[in-house]
Design an enzyme around this catalytic site. Structure first.
Site, mmCIF file in Angstrom:
data_model
loop_
_atom_site.group_PDB
_atom_site.id
_atom_site.type_symbol
_atom_site.label_atom_id
_atom_site.label_comp_id
_atom_site.label_asym_id
_atom_site.label_seq_id
_atom_site.Cartn_x
_atom_site.Cartn_y
_atom_site.Cartn_z
ATOM 1 N N SER A 46 28.614 131.880 55.077
ATOM 2 C CA SER A 46 29.055 132.916 54.141
ATOM 3 C C SER A 46 30.388 132.485 53.562
ATOM 4 O O SER A 46 31.348 132.263 54.307
ATOM 5 C CB SER A 46 29.194 134.267 54.857
ATOM 6 N N LYS A 97 25.426 131.750 51.456
ATOM 7 C CA LYS A 97 25.690 133.080 50.900
ATOM 8 C C LYS A 97 27.056 133.066 50.236
ATOM 9 O O LYS A 97 28.034 132.595 50.814
ATOM 10 C CB LYS A 97 25.657 134.147 52.000
ATOM 11 N N LYS A 112 29.936 135.523 48.154
ATOM 12 C CA LYS A 112 30.384 136.877 47.854
ATOM 13 C C LYS A 112 30.546 137.031 46.333
ATOM 14 O O LYS A 112 30.987 136.088 45.662
ATOM 15 C CB LYS A 112 31.713 137.175 48.542
ATOM 16 N N ASP A 148 26.195 138.453 48.223
ATOM 17 C CA ASP A 148 26.620 139.651 48.941
ATOM 18 C C ASP A 148 27.637 140.394 48.091
ATOM 19 O O ASP A 148 28.706 139.882 47.781
ATOM 20 C CB ASP A 148 27.231 139.259 50.289
ATOM 21 N N GLU A 153 22.431 141.107 49.000
ATOM 22 C CA GLU A 153 22.886 141.932 50.122
ATOM 23 C C GLU A 153 23.786 143.069 49.642
ATOM 24 O O GLU A 153 24.762 142.840 48.921
ATOM 25 C CB GLU A 153 23.637 141.055 51.127
ATOM 26 N N ASP A 184 22.952 146.224 54.489
ATOM 27 C CA ASP A 184 23.946 145.916 55.512
ATOM 28 C C ASP A 184 24.675 147.200 55.881
ATOM 29 O O ASP A 184 24.286 147.917 56.806
ATOM 30 C CB ASP A 184 24.900 144.849 54.980
ATOM 31 N N LYS A 243 24.141 144.250 62.235
ATOM 32 C CA LYS A 243 25.408 143.971 62.906
ATOM 33 C C LYS A 243 25.508 144.970 64.044
ATOM 34 O O LYS A 243 25.624 146.173 63.815
ATOM 35 C CB LYS A 243 26.581 144.127 61.938
ATOM 36 N N GLY A 287 27.714 138.660 60.465
ATOM 37 C CA GLY A 287 28.980 138.400 61.133
ATOM 38 C C GLY A 287 30.096 139.245 60.560
ATOM 39 O O GLY A 287 30.028 139.716 59.418
#
Length: 369
Positions: free
Chosen positions: A135, A161, A163, A188, A213, A238, A262, A290
């Site tokens: 990520s 991934k 952001k 994400d 995400e 998420d 998570k 994570g």
């Protein structure tokens, strides 16, 4: 088991590189560690809140309060059979999942020691190793992002991934796809968009993303259902999934096709197993997200990801992805195949707590007995 004493330790560990999401830029991991003493054994749990209520309504201050003033009177000097009974005893607490999970995770560690079995065995894990994805936080320049991706691909990560946030989204994704047309790529959004951006997400369909995400707000299960029906790319929820009931609603409404579990966000491993089982029943693949954990939380994530429906690459990663030092011996490292070996009494893989490292990073240490 009688709970004899509980310590709450606050530590700070600087990141190797700052980590930026749509809502904050982190330069260090500011965390609480819960240390529970019981009948000669010691179990550790890591609270995965942050220094401020940014990812969720909780932060280190609220978690410390809930653990000290609400949870400890329920468990200190009491006989607690294990994590499952603990969750029943604190079911009266609304929300505050990160605080509850920190204590629950420590109780799992005590159960591991009492029964002489690995966490993988206790929860019914099946995988001996799990695949790791990377990520990557928002970068100042797209060229910086491309260099990071190239570096992590060379290390063998199974999923990339990135952001995104408004103004740093589709053009960034387009550039990444141009340079890396065949990689497993996800984005994400960390809840930073609304249904007003539906055309943006329709346009994302051209980039063959594995999933998007949490594009919309954490309480927008209805809006996610609307969005999922309008786009081809799977939505992965998420922040929206904090309980078994949240997962049930999301699945029934068609709000997602994938769920990121998570355990701390869901109140602990016990509730996460229930979510995992429900998703498996409905053919919704899951993966383990994570929260830039230290080694305690990272190791427990590896074990949880050994459950059978955790079929996608995870955001667990090696410790050195984030830190120069960590608080387990050994530190968490990936294999040459970019996987993580699941701790198991049969393969002899085990992690010990590095007390000296904790002491070095310690900001405060409160003892309750």
């Amino acid at each position: 088991m009688i709970i004899d004493r509980v310590d709450i330790i606050r530590v700070k560990n600087p990141f190797v590189h700052p980590f930026e999401t749509s809502f904050v830029r982190f330069v260090e991991r500011d965390a609480l560690i819960v240390k529970i003493y019981s009948e000669g054994l010691v179990g550790y749990g890591e609270c995965k809140a942050f220094f401020a209520p940014l990812y969720s309504p909780e932060d280190n201050g609220t978690c410390h309060h809930i653990i000290k003033n609400i949870i400890l009177p329920v468990i200190l000097h009491k006989d607690i059979e294990g994590p499952e009974e603990f969750m029943e005893k604190v079911s009266f607490i609304r929300g505050n999942n990160l605080a509850k999970a920190a204590v629950e995770n420590a109780l799992w560690e005590l159960k591991v020691q009492r029964e002489g079995k690995s966490l993988k065995t206790l929860i019914g894990g099946v995988y001996n190793e799990v695949k790791v994805g990377v990520s990557i936080g928002i970068q100042p320049k797209t060229s910086d992002l491309l260099k990071r991706i190239e570096k992590y691909l060379a290390e063998g990560y199974h999923r990339t991934k990135i952001k995104i946030k408004p103004s740093k989204d589709i053009e960034v994704v387009r550039e990444v796809r141009k340079h890396f047309p065949d990689i497993t790529l996800t984005i994400d959004a960390n809840s930073s968009y609304t249904l007003d951006d539906i055309e943006l997400f329709k346009a994302m369909d051209e980039f063959n993303l594995a999933y998007i995400e949490q594009p919309l707000a954490e309480n927008d299960i209805i809006d996610h259902s609307v969005l999922q029906k309008q786009i081809k790319t799977p939505i992965c929820l998420d922040e929206s999934i904090e309980s078994l009931e949240d997962a049930r609603r999301a699945i029934e409404m068609g709000s997602c096709k994938i769920i990121n579990i998570k355990s701390s966000r869901c109140g602990g491993i016990h509730e996460s197993i229930k979510i995992h089982d429900l998703c498996m029943k409905h053919n919704i693949p899951v993966w383990c997200g994570g929260m830039t954990e230290l080694g305690i939380g990272r190791v427990q994530n590896i074990s949880m990801a050994s459950l059978p429906n955790f079929t996608l690459a995870h955001d667990i990663a090696a410790s050195n992805r984030y830190f120069d030092e960590d608080i387990t011996i050994p530190t968490v490292n990936i294999t040459k195949n970019c996987t993580l070996i699941v701790p198991d009494e049969k393969n002899g893989v085990n992690y010990m707590i590095d007390e000296k490292a904790i002491e070095k990073m310690m900001v405060s240490h409160d003892v309750y007995k």
